[in-house]
Design a protein around this motif. Sequence first.
Motif, short mmCIF file in Angstrom:
data_model
loop_
_atom_site.label_atom_id
_atom_site.label_comp_id
_atom_site.label_asym_id
_atom_site.label_seq_id
_atom_site.Cartn_x
_atom_site.Cartn_y
_atom_site.Cartn_z
N VAL A 279 0.86 -1.19 0.00
CA VAL A 279 0.00 0.00 0.00
C VAL A 279 0.90 1.23 0.00
O VAL A 279 1.70 1.43 0.92
N ALA A 280 0.78 2.05 -1.04
CA ALA A 280 1.61 3.26 -1.14
C ALA A 280 0.69 4.44 -1.36
O ALA A 280 0.11 4.59 -2.45
N LEU A 281 0.50 5.25 -0.33
CA LEU A 281 -0.37 6.41 -0.50
C LEU A 281 0.10 7.57 0.35
O LEU A 281 0.79 7.38 1.35
N THR A 282 -0.30 8.75 -0.09
CA THR A 282 -0.06 9.95 0.73
C THR A 282 -1.38 10.70 0.83
O THR A 282 -2.25 10.54 -0.02
N GLY A 283 -1.51 11.51 1.86
CA GLY A 283 -2.69 12.35 2.01
C GLY A 283 -3.87 11.63 2.67
O GLY A 283 -4.79 12.29 3.12
N TRP A 284 -3.85 10.33 2.70
CA TRP A 284 -4.92 9.56 3.36
C TRP A 284 -4.29 8.76 4.49
O TRP A 284 -3.08 8.53 4.50
N HIS A 285 -5.13 8.31 5.40
CA HIS A 285 -4.65 7.61 6.58
C HIS A 285 -4.30 6.17 6.21
O HIS A 285 -5.18 5.30 6.07
N VAL B 146 -1.33 -1.08 -4.24
CA VAL B 146 -2.54 -0.29 -4.00
C VAL B 146 -2.07 1.15 -3.84
O VAL B 146 -1.18 1.42 -3.01
N ALA B 147 -2.63 2.07 -4.63
CA ALA B 147 -2.02 3.40 -4.69
C ALA B 147 -3.01 4.55 -4.64
O ALA B 147 -4.11 4.47 -5.21
N TRP B 148 -2.62 5.61 -3.96
CA TRP B 148 -3.27 6.92 -4.09
C TRP B 148 -2.19 7.96 -3.84
O TRP B 148 -1.63 8.04 -2.75
N LYS B 149 -1.84 8.71 -4.88
CA LYS B 149 -0.78 9.73 -4.77
C LYS B 149 0.45 9.12 -4.11
O LYS B 149 0.97 9.66 -3.12
N HIS B 150 0.89 7.97 -4.62
CA HIS B 150 2.02 7.24 -4.02
C HIS B 150 3.32 8.04 -4.20
O HIS B 150 3.43 8.83 -5.16
N PRO B 151 4.29 7.84 -3.34
CA PRO B 151 5.59 8.46 -3.57
C PRO B 151 6.17 7.90 -4.87
O PRO B 151 6.23 6.67 -5.04
N PRO B 152 6.56 8.77 -5.84
CA PRO B 152 7.07 8.25 -7.11
C PRO B 152 8.18 7.23 -6.88
O PRO B 152 9.01 7.39 -5.98
#
Length: 314
Positions: A5-11, A44-50
């Motif tokens: 799971v790679a995301l930023t801005g969400w918990h 699984v991604a949302w605004k993931h770190p490139p």
Amino acid sequence: MTILVALTGWHVDSWVERLQRLLPGRRVVRFGEAYDPAEIIYGVAWKHPPGAFRGLPNLKAIFSLGAGVDHLMGDPDLPDVPIARVVDHDLTNRMSEYVVLHCLMHLRQQRRYDAQQRAHVWEDDRHQPAARDVRVGIMGLGVLGQDAARKLAVMGFNVAGWSRTPKDCPGLKVFTGEAERAAFLARTDILVLLLPLTPETRGIANYALFRGLARDGRLGGPVFINAGRGGLQVEEDILRALDDGTLLAASLDVFETEPLPDSSRFWDHPSVIVTPHNAAMSDPESVVRLVARQIARLEAGEPLEHLVDRQRGY
Ligand code: NDP
Ligand code: OXD
């Protein structure tokens, strides 16, 4: 069978916990914690770190946690694996709520009555146009645009749509491609942007486009609603158009920079309604169920649903 799971801005923890609950036999890891790159099968991604999905030799697919995938496409290190996005009844319904609400707010001059209430002014307007007198034009006739079009038509609006390729939408006036864009704009009083952000659509909502909108509508000037992506709009051009009367008003859910900076003129502009990129929030439970269903499909040898076309960028 590990899921990264790679995301930023969400918990992130709550997403990991949900995935873990629905996919009990799997290991679910966060980007940044220790894992063997070879164990990661799904992303699984949302605004993931490139670069988060680089160097994963067994990666089979990436699931976007949103309907839009521009957050993935900008990553030069994105591996060449299938990408699936969210298509979800709940999200679609929420977007249509937003679009219908804002078309009605402008039709019924709700902002004016809010101001009148604050000032204790009792003044009605006996010349309110009916929905049937107002031409709504939706740019983007995909999952969200088509649903919004149907629901606006139920409210009585005179609805048309524009997309890259022809669409068969009973009862809807459909315009296609560059060749028909000017005609589409020229019959539009309320422009609704529901396009994906791609190299072709970036900056599409600019001054020239606003100049092409109908000038003979019943609202007293064209209205612009953007619930797609901030990168679709040129914000200086929106302000210029509002200031010189090219646009009457705008509802903006998305911005070039989010959160919208405190210094933005949009915050206090009397003709602008600002919402914080929540026109259609994904319901986390539905989205996680969709990811689990997609994994089950892949493992049963079935094709993924809602695949993104990497060439088109959406
Ligand atoms: P779809 O992929 O289903 O539809 C996209 C539509 O845009 C299609 O009709 C497509 O045309 C059209 N399109 C794409 N590029 C062009 C172009 N260059 N010229 C003309 N038409 C074009 O997407 P969705 O409807 O599911 O979602 C749309 C966008 O909404 C998402 O990408 C996302 O950015 C945004 N969104 C915003 C949310 C919010 O809360 N504000 C929530 C969810 C999504 P064609 O079919 O011919 O290819
Ligand atoms: C999405 C969004 O793309 O929330 O789903 O913007």
